[in-house]
Each structure stands twice: as structure tokens, then as C-alpha cells.
Motif scaffolding. Structure first.
Motif, short mmCIF file in Angstrom:
data_model
loop_
_atom_site.label_atom_id
_atom_site.label_comp_id
_atom_site.label_asym_id
_atom_site.label_seq_id
_atom_site.Cartn_x
_atom_site.Cartn_y
_atom_site.Cartn_z
N ALA A 1 0.87 -1.18 0.01
CA ALA A 1 -0.06 -0.15 -0.27
C ALA A 1 0.88 1.26 0.06
O ALA A 1 1.76 1.27 0.76
CB ALA A 1 -0.79 -0.02 1.14
N VAL A 2 0.44 2.08 -0.97
CA VAL A 2 1.23 3.62 -0.93
C VAL A 2 0.84 4.41 -0.04
O VAL A 2 -0.36 4.72 0.31
CB VAL A 2 1.37 3.92 -2.27
N ALA A 3 1.91 4.91 0.80
CA ALA A 3 1.55 6.12 1.65
C ALA A 3 1.85 7.37 1.31
O ALA A 3 0.76 8.28 1.73
CB ALA A 3 2.30 5.84 3.13
N ALA B 1 11.13 6.94 -9.33
CA ALA B 1 10.49 6.55 -10.82
C ALA B 1 10.47 7.85 -11.49
O ALA B 1 10.22 8.86 -10.76
CB ALA B 1 9.28 6.05 -10.69
N LYS B 2 10.56 7.86 -12.61
CA LYS B 2 10.37 9.06 -13.66
C LYS B 2 8.97 9.41 -13.72
O LYS B 2 8.70 10.84 -13.64
CB LYS B 2 10.99 8.78 -14.92
N LYS B 3 8.18 8.27 -13.67
CA LYS B 3 6.71 8.73 -13.96
C LYS B 3 5.90 7.68 -13.03
O LYS B 3 6.46 6.63 -12.41
CB LYS B 3 6.22 8.21 -15.31
N ILE B 4 4.57 7.97 -12.60
CA ILE B 4 3.94 7.24 -11.94
C ILE B 4 2.46 7.09 -12.34
O ILE B 4 1.91 8.07 -13.12
CB ILE B 4 3.56 7.84 -10.70
N ILE B 5 1.97 5.94 -12.35
CA ILE B 5 0.42 5.86 -12.76
C ILE B 5 -0.19 5.33 -11.76
O ILE B 5 0.20 4.50 -11.11
CB ILE B 5 0.29 4.67 -14.00
N LEU B 6 -1.32 6.15 -11.26
CA LEU B 6 -2.32 5.83 -10.22
C LEU B 6 -3.41 5.14 -10.89
O LEU B 6 -4.36 5.84 -11.42
CB LEU B 6 -2.64 7.21 -9.44
N ALA B 7 -3.26 3.99 -10.95
CA ALA B 7 -4.57 3.08 -11.42
C ALA B 7 -5.44 2.65 -10.27
O ALA B 7 -5.85 1.58 -9.96
CB ALA B 7 -4.13 1.81 -12.16
N LEU B 8 -6.06 3.80 -9.60
CA LEU B 8 -7.09 3.82 -8.49
C LEU B 8 -8.14 4.28 -8.66
O LEU B 8 -8.23 5.60 -9.44
CB LEU B 8 -6.17 4.06 -7.28
N SER B 9 -9.00 4.13 -7.94
CA SER B 9 -10.35 5.12 -8.06
C SER B 9 -10.19 6.57 -7.22
O SER B 9 -9.26 6.40 -6.57
CB SER B 9 -11.56 4.32 -7.45
N PRO B 10 -10.71 7.57 -7.72
CA PRO B 10 -10.55 8.87 -7.15
C PRO B 10 -10.39 8.70 -5.34
O PRO B 10 -9.81 9.20 -5.15
CB PRO B 10 -11.53 9.79 -7.58
N PRO B 11 -11.59 7.95 -4.98
CA PRO B 11 -11.59 7.96 -3.33
C PRO B 11 -10.29 7.26 -3.04
O PRO B 11 -9.85 7.77 -1.48
CB PRO B 11 -12.84 7.17 -3.06
N LEU B 12 -9.61 6.23 -3.52
CA LEU B 12 -8.84 5.65 -2.88
C LEU B 12 -7.21 6.48 -3.31
O LEU B 12 -6.37 6.58 -2.47
CB LEU B 12 -8.38 4.22 -3.64
N ILE B 13 -7.36 7.24 -4.24
CA ILE B 13 -6.14 8.19 -4.57
C ILE B 13 -6.14 9.20 -3.23
O ILE B 13 -5.10 9.58 -2.63
CB ILE B 13 -6.22 9.10 -5.85
N LYS C 1 -6.49 8.72 -0.30
CA LYS C 1 -5.72 8.19 0.94
C LYS C 1 -4.46 8.35 0.94
O LYS C 1 -3.59 8.03 1.74
CB LYS C 1 -6.01 6.59 0.91
N ILE C 2 -3.60 8.74 -0.28
CA ILE C 2 -2.34 8.85 -0.29
C ILE C 2 -1.71 10.28 0.04
O ILE C 2 -2.71 11.32 -0.52
CB ILE C 2 -2.11 8.68 -1.80
N ALA C 3 -0.94 10.53 0.41
CA ALA C 3 -0.26 12.02 0.80
C ALA C 3 0.71 12.39 -0.15
O ALA C 3 1.58 11.49 -0.84
CB ALA C 3 0.51 11.91 2.19
#
Length: 485
Positions: free
Chosen positions: A269-271, A291-303, A305-307
């Protein structure tokens, strides 16, 4: 200028741990490399597809997955009889064009449907032109008129930017319930349109905006076929038309095999995500990676939860915070045989009473046993979130007896899945938007933030909320990144 590693440590809590995954019969521990070209957060269909395409483009990739499995809201559950049942996404429909690499079979649709309304049970053969059960004729006329209007509005939508429609804000100022009240004042008509809200979004019509519904309908097609409400609600010719032999859980499993399990870190889990001078630093339960790039393959409500440091733009924060996952569960009763078929029933029910108000035949293609699946939706799901599985089983089996008779009283096995209680889902099948969200903050849905790109079924142009939409979104973000790296 990005934050230094030292300052980012003050911003985030240090999260450490091992990453383990039981994949069919093997256990893997993935070492977290120091850096890769792209980190993908989430090993659902969107993340797996993006990773596969990036690897094919010659980029180094690591997927960070919070669970100990792939698939997200797609999950096969083994049964005591040796079979499997799908407790998450399971149906495939026409114009959902992505190659599954698996065999499909037609959802059982032989015989009569059941309408349970006002304590009365009625069997009927569904009328394909309208796709609605036999209720008051004036109510049917209102439903048909509302459906025609919604389809006409959806036909005007540009699925890549629905918020650009000149009426988007007007539509987004009212709930779907308010639209129903104006368009379908006969009780039977209101009942049928409210059922549409429950079954499509796992949300009550008062919880979602009219604009959200219109753009969702618009997405139920492809580049050559306009979306329509009947395609979303129908079984033959609709989004419930087919199922996958062996269960849809095989789809992410096959994708994971193509990506390579050595490129997927589980229990990760990404914090925290921190911008640095060279790219990004991602802290997860499995360790830290750059990483040079990040893909957040998550629903908006789960995003949400990340700081993030720096914080995401205001519009993206609002989108993450104001959308919510639908409230959904499944109750699946297993029997020695699909006994309802002998009574010429297809096991498709809509009801105004009970814990489960929409059901399907979940029997496997070889009919080696029978299975009834009932959706627990919206208010009904929330009412049972704190109940035991035994209490849910009692309630749902009681529903099945009302619908299918005494033979439904004694299943050989009963499976309950509550997506609301999954901490890495928060619900299913899709994040829905209340009024004054999508028309205002929608442009942030797919817009990258620096080197952070967004995937997931919510970001799809076609088939939002479905497996096909998730796959499309993964393909899109991989193309975005390959054009930049």
C-alpha cells in the motif's frame, strides 16, 4: 525544485514490510529496486494493462499493489464443490472490444423473469424493445419517454470531454432522483428508474447527479456505436450478455503472467508520493522506490488516501474527495442443480422489497451445479455492513425463497462479499459523482499532474465502470507515457 529525500522523510511516515503473494500455488517475495522508469500503483486491469504496454515499449516497470493478489474488484472465490464463483465484476457485453484471451458463454436468459412488486410475484418474458417488466401502461410510457430523453442527451456527449456540453452544468445541478420526480411521477415508473440507479451504480438516485448518469450512458458504446441505457440494463445485447468460462478472475491472472510476477510487489500500500528533482519518490508498505513517472490506477476515493508533496491541484483534490464508491455486495447461494430452470425461469429478478433486489443465474457453463447471485445495493448494503455473514445469508435466502420457492431454502454453500468493507476498494463498482462535481472538476479526471498519470475505469472514455473501461484506461496512460519517455 523538488523536495530532497531528507525533507520528504519529515512529510511521510516510514512504512516498511515484506511483499508476499500466494499465486495459484506459489509464494513470491519481490525485492523493491532502487528505481524504475514507471511505478504503477494498483494491480487491477488498468494497472496491469498499462504495465504490459509499457514493458512492450521497453520501459522498466514495478507495480505496487496494496492487496496480496491481482484483480482489484475482480475476484474468483473457490467453492467447496471444486468450482469457482465471481464475487466481483463478472459480465461482458457487446462493444466491449478488448481481447480477453478467454472463452465466454452467454448469460443464462432462457425462460421468464420475475417482478416482485407490492408483495406480488409476477413471471414475465422480458419485452426487448423496452426492456421493462409488465407494470402499469402509463408508467411504461413514462419510462420509455425518460429512456428516450436520456439516450438523446447522451448522444450529444463527447465522451472524451463530457463536461464541455453546454448543458452539463444545468444537468449537474440536480440529482437523478429529481429528474425522476419530474419525468416519472407514476409509482411504477419511479420504481423502475430507481432500480436502474441501484443496479448500475450501487447508489440511490438521490446520491448521483443527472449529468453523471447521462455521461455514463454515453460511454456505453464505442467509437462507432452510440451509448444507450438499454445497452447498460439489458442481458441479451446488453452489458450482462456474456460471462467468462472459469470466472473473470482469470483475466487479471493472465495479465499478471504477461507482466511477470517479479514486477509486482504485493502488500505494498502506498502511503506517500513526493516530487524530487529527478522524478518521484514513492513510499509503500513494501519499501521505497524512485521513478520518472507514476500511474495511479486507482479510483479517485482511493487516491485520496495517499499523501502528496507537493499537494495535488485543487481540482484533483476535489474530485478525489467528493466522489464516492457505490455500496455493493453479492450473496451467492450454491445448489446441487439450477432447479429454477425446470420451472422455465432465468433467475433474473427485480424487486421493491428485501435485501437483494436484483438477481442472476450464476451457474457455470456446464451446469454441474446451480448458483443464484443477488446484488446487495445502495441503502440495503449499508444497512447490512455491520451485520454478520450469517444474518446476511438468512435475509438473502429468505428473498430467494420468495422469488424461487422452497427449493431455494437450503443451499449447499453460501458466499457473501461486501465491497464496502474492503479497505482497498471502499465499495464498487465505480466512483459516482453527486451534483456539482463532474461538470466543475471533471477536466482533472484524466489530466496528468507533472509526471503523475491517472488510470482506472472512472477515467475511461467508453465503458466507464466496466472491465473494458479499465483496460482502455490502461492503454491510454501507457501511450501518454511512452510518448514522453
Amino acid at each position: 525544485m523538488g523536495l530532497t529525500i531528507a525533507s520528504s522523510l519529515k512529510f511521510c511516515l516510514q512504512v516498511i514490510g515484506a511483499s508476499w503473494f500466494v499465486f495459484p500455488t506459489f509464494v513470491f517475495s519481490v525485492a523493491i529496486p532502487e528505481s524504475v522508469d514507471v511505478v504503477v500503483v494498483g494491480a487491477g486491469l488498468a494497472g496491469l494493462t498499462a504495465a504490459k504496454d509499457l514493458l512492450a515499449g521497453g520501459k522498466s516497470v514495478l507495480i505496487l499493489e496494496a492487496r496480496n493478489r491481482v484483480g482489484g474488484k475482480i475476484l474468483n472465490r473457490p467453492l467447496k464443490n471444486g468450482g469457482v464463483t465471481e464475487v466481483g465484476a463478472e459480465f461482458v457485453g457487446p462493444t466491449q472490444d478488448k481481447e480477453l484471451g478467454l472463452k465466454t458463454f452467454t448469460t443464462y436468459n432462457e425462460g421468464s423473469n420475475i417482478l416482485y412488486r407490492s408483495n406480488s410475484r409476477t413471471e414475465y418474458v422480458s419485452d426487448p424493445p423496452l426492456g421493462v417488466p409488465p407494470v402499469d401502461l402509463l408508467a411504461l410510457q413514462q419510462v420509455a419517454a425518460a429512456q428516450a430523453q436520456l439516450d438523446a442527451w447522451a448522444g450529444e456527449i463527447n465522451v472524451t470531454a463530457p463536461w464541455m456540453h453546454p448543458k452539463a452544468k444545468d444537468w449537474d445541478n440536480i440529482t437523478f432522483a429529481q429528474y425522476i420526480a419530474l419525468s416519472a411521477f407514476f409509482p411504477d415508473a419511479k420504481f423502475l428508474l430507481d432500480i436502474v440507479s441501484k443496479t448500475l451504480f450501487a447508489a440511490e438516485s438521490k446520491e448521483i447527479s443527472l449529468f453523471y448518469v447521462i455521461q455514463y450512458i454515453a460511454s456505453a458504446g464505442n467509437e462507432t456505436t452510440k451509448g444507450s441505457l438499454s445497452r447498460l440494463t439489458s442481458t441479451p445485447g446488453g452489458s450482462q450478455e456474456s460471462r467468462v468460462e472459469g470466472g473473470t478472475g482469470l483475466i487479471p491472472q493472465r495479465l499478471a503472467e504477461k507482466v511477470g510476477l517479479n514486477r509486482i510487489a504485493f502488500n505494498a500500500a502506498v502511503a506517500c508520493i513526493t516530487k524530487t528533482a529527478a522524478g518521484y519518490e514513492i513510499k509503500s508498505k513494501a519499501g521505497t522506490i524512485k521513478a520518472k513517472k507514476i500511474i495511479l490506477a486507482l479510483s479517485p476515493p482511493l487516491i485520496n488516501k495517499i499523501a502528496f508533496s507537493p499537494a495535488l491541484p485543487f481540482a484533483r483534490q476535489q474530485l478525489n474527495g467528493l466522489t464516492k464508491m457505490g455500496s455493493i455486495g453479492k450473496g451467492i447461494a450454491v445448489y446441487d442443480s439450477p432447479f429454477w430452470r425446470a420451472s422455465k425461469l432465468n433467475a433474473q429478478v427485480i424487486s421493491d422489497k428485501g435485501t437483494t433486489r436484483a438477481t442472476f443465474d450464476n451457474t457455470p457453463v456446464d451446469a454441474s451445479y446451480g448458483a443464484l447471485m443477488g446484488f446487495i445495493l445502495g441503502d440495503q448494503m449499508r444497512a447490512f455492513d455491520a451485520k454478520s455473514e450469517a444474518e446476511i445469508q438468512t435475509a438473502i435466502v429468505s428473498d430467494y425463497v420468495r422469488y424461487f420457492g422452497d427449493k431455494a431454502a437450503k443451499p449447499t454453500e453460501f458466499i457473501v462479499q461486501r465491497w464496502d468493507l474492503e479497505g482497498f476498494s471502499l465499495g464498487a463498482p465505480v466512483a459516482v459523482a453527486p451534483p456539482r462535481v463532474l461538470s466543475i472538476y471533471g477536466p482533472a479526471l484524466r489530466k496528468p499532474v507533472g509526471g503523475i498519470h491517472f488510470a482506472g475505469t472512472e477515467t475511461a472514455d467508453y465503458w466507464v465502470g466496466y472491465m473494458d473501461g479499465a483496460i482502455r484506461s490502461g492503454q491510454r496512460v501507457a501511450k501518454e507515457i511512452l510518448a514522453l519517455l
